[in-house]
Design an enzyme around this catalytic site. Structure first.
Site, PDB file in Angstrom:
ATOM      1  CG  ASP A  33      54.617  54.075  29.330  1.00 25.00           C
ATOM      2  OD1 ASP A  33      53.763  53.326  29.834  1.00 25.00           O
ATOM      3  OD2 ASP A  33      54.348  55.226  28.904  1.00 25.00           O
ATOM      4  CB  ILE A  60      55.098  50.642  21.004  1.00 23.95           C
ATOM      5  CG1 ILE A  60      53.705  51.254  20.792  1.00 23.95           C
ATOM      6  CG2 ILE A  60      55.320  50.232  22.463  1.00 23.95           C
ATOM      7  CD1 ILE A  60      52.568  50.229  20.928  1.00 23.95           C
ATOM      8  CB  THR A 125      39.293  45.849  25.413  1.00 19.14           C
ATOM      9  OG1 THR A 125      38.034  46.244  25.951  1.00 19.14           O
ATOM     10  CG2 THR A 125      39.359  46.327  23.963  1.00 19.14           C
ATOM     11  CG  ASP A 126      34.768  44.016  27.743  1.00 21.75           C
ATOM     12  OD1 ASP A 126      35.292  45.102  27.414  1.00 21.75           O
ATOM     13  OD2 ASP A 126      34.050  43.889  28.764  1.00 21.75           O
ATOM     14  CD  GLU A 127      35.354  49.613  25.417  1.00 26.11           C
ATOM     15  OE1 GLU A 127      35.279  50.323  24.410  1.00 26.11           O
ATOM     16  OE2 GLU A 127      35.519  50.061  26.561  1.00 26.11           O
ATOM     17  CE1 TYR A 153      41.129  51.270  23.888  1.00 21.12           C
ATOM     18  CE2 TYR A 153      38.907  50.521  24.344  1.00 21.12           C
ATOM     19  CZ  TYR A 153      40.270  50.418  24.544  1.00 21.12           C
ATOM     20  OH  TYR A 153      40.765  49.455  25.398  1.00 21.12           O
ATOM     21  CB  SER A 156      42.298  51.470  17.330  1.00 24.41           C
ATOM     22  OG  SER A 156      42.121  51.586  18.729  1.00 24.41           O
ATOM     23  CE  LYS A 157      43.370  47.193  23.060  1.00 26.89           C
ATOM     24  NZ  LYS A 157      44.794  47.233  23.527  1.00 26.89           N
ATOM     25  CE  LYS A 192      40.404  55.375  30.444  1.00 29.34           C
ATOM     26  NZ  LYS A 192      41.645  54.653  30.605  1.00 29.34           N
TER      27      LYS A 192
END
Ligand code: NAD
Ligand code: TDX
Length: 339
Positions: A33, A60, A125-127, A153, A156-157, A192
């Site tokens: 991390d 990363i 993600t579901d997004e 966001y 990018s996912k 959030k």
């Protein structure tokens, strides 16, 4: 079994590490991390002395350091949680989202190719599916739903997901992907919706609801997500995507009102503020595939999960009060000051 868990100082990654250490006595977990604003060492304090656990403060995207960790540890599995995860921040500054979420994923998969791996798992993600209209409650995201993103966001996912599938097809990398709906639970960063509303309500501060608060999210208790990933990395089919969600759709305003009620705070704290740009209306997951193939079902009902979550924030005030007293103040002023 040695598992590298990236992003393990964040919300879901830390919960996943706790779940794995509790479930598998002989597994070794290496947490990688960068400790961005969202990473928190105090979250991991209780396991730092565990001989089965190692923490590496590494980005990363840092290829040399990532390769070094692979050389030292010979991991069997990599589970990639590391990401910039907040939609509002991606609207302010998309670049770091592309760096970490796409290029970081590439570095991890290159390391997997170079050193060999049993499984690379991408936490998505579901997004990536975009959104669904409010007036079509019969529609759900399946794994076949086309990718159709709204924010930097989610783009990018989605970019990362495509790259993961390409590494499978082109290089034969043994990958799996999970696409989960909104999580809630302990150690959720207070930018959030749910933890922000709990923290503000406890401090008698305004509760900023975007637009009319009609947007719908499909909430899943974080432990159920961790159990789904555990099943996928052990029993999921290589090259496959698994949607994870518990058919628990709720409008934002109903969640905020519920939090007021549970904390015995007046609804007059609710303040409607300018909407999020490009705000997705509704997310709703069809979890049939993971249920029929792997037997996964959510175990925590929302009524129980939200009580556990609120109690956790009441009992762990120091954890979130430390966060909101720091750099978060500048973030809050920037995002909500003139909203
Ligand atoms: P989070 O923001 O709480 O934690 C992210 C962690 O990643 C932090 O510890 C941070 O320090 C670390 N990190 C960020 N950039 C890094 C980098 N370059 N190198 C190494 N570490 C880095 O996020 P979260 O809510 O726990 O989400 C974890 C993953 O799950 C993300 O990939 C997110 O897209 C996905 N996801 C989240 C939800 C949700 O509801 N929170 C739902 C579905 C999927
Ligand atoms: O102050 C707020 N007021 C408000 O009305 C905040 C922070 C949010 N909202 C609304 C926006 C969304 O409709 O609440 C809903 C939930 O917002 P977030 O908590 O920011 O989550 P969301 O945008 O749905 O994304 C989350 O779920 C999918 C995670 O942050 C992502 O990482 C995950 O991929």
């Amino acid at each position: 079994m040695t598992i590298i868990v990236t992003g393990g100082a964040g919300f879901i990654g830390s919960n996943f590490i706790f779940h794995m250490l509790k479930t598998y006595a002989d597994y070794r977990i290496i947490c990688v991390d960068k400790l961005t604003y969202a990473g928190n060492m105090s979250t991991l304090a209780g396991i730092m002395e565990d001989s089965r656990f190692r923490f590496c403060k590494v980005d990363i995207c840092d290829r040399a350091k990532i390769y070094e960790i692979f050389e030292d540890e010979h991991p069997d599995i990599v589970v990639n949680f590391a990401a910039e995860s907040h939609v509002d921040r991606s609207i302010e500054n998309p670049e770091v989202f592309l760096q970490t979420n796409i290029l970081g994923t590439q570095v991890l998969m290159d390391a997997c190719r170079k050193y060999g791996i049993k499984r690379y798992h991408q936490v998505s993600t579901d997004e990536v599916y975009g959104d669904l209209p409010l007036d079509r409650p019969d529609l759900f995201f399946t794994e076949e739903t086309p990718i159709h993103t709204s924010s930097p966001y989610s783009s990018s996912k989605a970019g990362a997901d495509l790259l993961v599938l390409a590494y499978h097809r082109t290089f034969g990398l043994p990958v799996t992907i999970s696409r989960c709906s909104n999580n809630y639970g302990p150690y959720h960063f207070p930018e959030k919706l749910i933890p922000l509303m709990i923290a503000n309500a406890l401090n008698d501060k305004p509760l900023p609801v975007y637009g009319k608060g009609e947007n719908v999210r499909d909430w899943l208790y974080v432990e159920d997500h961790c159990k789904a990933i555990d099943l996928i990395i052990h029993n999921g089919r290589v090259g496959e995507v698994y949607n994870v969600g518990g058919h628990n759709e709720m409008a934002n305003i109903d969640i905020v009102k519920l939090i007021c009620k549970k904390l015995d705070k007046p609804e007059s704290l609710i303040t409607y503020v300018a909407d999020r740009k490009g705000h997705d209306m509704r997310y709703a997951i069809d979890p049939t595939k993971i249920h029929t193939e792997l037997g996964w079902l959510p175990e925590t009902k929302f009524a129980e999960g939200i009580d556990k979550t609120i109690n956790w924030y009441l009992e762990n005030r120091k954890w979130w009060e430390t966060i909101i007293s720091g750099e978060y103040q500048n973030y809050y002023e920037k995002m909500y000051g003139n909203r």
